[in-house]
Design a protein around this motif. Sequence first.
Motif, mmCIF file in Angstrom:
data_model
loop_
_atom_site.group_PDB
_atom_site.id
_atom_site.type_symbol
_atom_site.label_atom_id
_atom_site.label_comp_id
_atom_site.label_asym_id
_atom_site.label_seq_id
_atom_site.Cartn_x
_atom_site.Cartn_y
_atom_site.Cartn_z
ATOM 1 N N LYS A 84 -12.962 3.563 2.205
ATOM 2 C CA LYS A 84 -12.220 2.488 2.880
ATOM 3 C C LYS A 84 -13.186 1.507 3.545
ATOM 4 N N PRO A 137 -6.489 -6.235 -1.940
ATOM 5 C CA PRO A 137 -6.006 -5.110 -1.134
ATOM 6 C C PRO A 137 -4.490 -5.060 -0.990
ATOM 7 N N ASN A 146 -4.232 -0.321 -2.764
ATOM 8 C CA ASN A 146 -4.334 0.368 -1.477
ATOM 9 C C ASN A 146 -3.642 1.716 -1.615
ATOM 10 N N ASP A 147 -3.744 2.541 -0.594
ATOM 11 C CA ASP A 147 -3.154 3.885 -0.683
ATOM 12 C C ASP A 147 -1.886 4.034 0.156
ATOM 13 N N ASN A 190 -2.370 5.798 -7.519
ATOM 14 C CA ASN A 190 -1.846 6.429 -6.309
ATOM 15 C C ASN A 190 -1.191 7.780 -6.583
ATOM 16 N N ALA A 225 -10.008 2.269 -3.590
ATOM 17 C CA ALA A 225 -9.039 1.679 -2.659
ATOM 18 C C ALA A 225 -7.717 2.424 -2.663
ATOM 19 N N CYS A 226 -7.372 3.021 -3.810
ATOM 20 C CA CYS A 226 -6.102 3.746 -3.929
ATOM 21 C C CYS A 226 -6.229 5.209 -3.525
ATOM 22 N N SER A 243 -13.803 -2.465 2.309
ATOM 23 C CA SER A 243 -13.508 -3.550 3.248
ATOM 24 C C SER A 243 -14.722 -4.430 3.505
#
Length: 358
Positions: free
Chosen positions: A331, A162, A166-167, A251, A274-275, A335
Amino acid sequence: MRICYFADGESIHVIRWCKYFASLGNEVHLISFKNVAIENVQTHFIDTGSIAVKGGNWKVLLKYRKVKKILKQIRPQIFHSHYATSYGVTGAMCGFHPYLITALGTDVLISPQQSKIYKLLLQYAFSKTDWITAMSDHMKSAIESLGVNPEKISTVPFGIDPDVFNDADRKLIPGKFIITSTRNFEPVYNIPHLIYAFAKAKQANAAIHLNLIGTGSLQKEIKTLVHEKGLDDDVTFYGKISQSKIAEVLNQSHVFVSTSLSDGNNISLNEAMACGAFCIATNIPANTQWITDGKNGFLVNINDVETLSSLMLQAIQNFDALQSVAIPFNKKMISEKAIWSVNMKKVEEKYESLILKK
């Protein structure tokens, strides 16, 4: 711990495992049929000549004596093969314990269906293990169908980092609609199908652009197809790039597409989720465990060019509404199920328990 992996040293997954366990202070060795160097990992190359991606590398089995000799020198506490049909079978022939195999997908989902010999070899290899990991529940079931004791098998998705995926830095380019694939150019990933669907969607919306991240044996064929379709200016070939660069491209992407024919666990899909990219993927078990069709992504049947093209256009037309549902859903799922360090902690604990039992 002194851990010895036996695996393809060019595989990003193998590199991640080696680097992670080395970062914890373990002494990590890698025996491989690929001549590589990995930071903080002691590598041992066994030359077998060229290795075919499509399989049929029977000659590697003849190298088990060399593997056994290296094991005597290293004296590892854990011997762990990745990919069951080649490294897994050869490793089993060494008679070392504790012995572990991680199945990666095609090795248990396709190979035993194609050949009785593969099936027998897998049954032999798994019978010699102390623990087996599968990347998904449907892979675990496939291993069990070979007559393997279910108590020896655990589902361990590899998951994402992560800190990389991630974004936080998500930034879409105005005036363009970006579609990205991060799958390699091998037959199982069916990239030509994506090209055909993209070409059809491009006729309806000139603003779309396709990013292809990866390399492979079909690279020349895929580049030729892009040229024949008149898409040279509409497709960007990134080649093989770093994990951080993949995250950067994702992204900047509206949509991620995976047209794979088969997968163990689609880690590329997890990275895209995740992105913050909206995901479209083939309707196979590796993807249905992550995507609820119409909720946090779209599922499409294999080789259905018409529908894939249509779903790309739907994603463009309804992007904000789709993302308002998909992003929070993804998300939460990532997680709970797909964090690399959490899943690797389970592996570390298993290593320690096997060493104590030895």
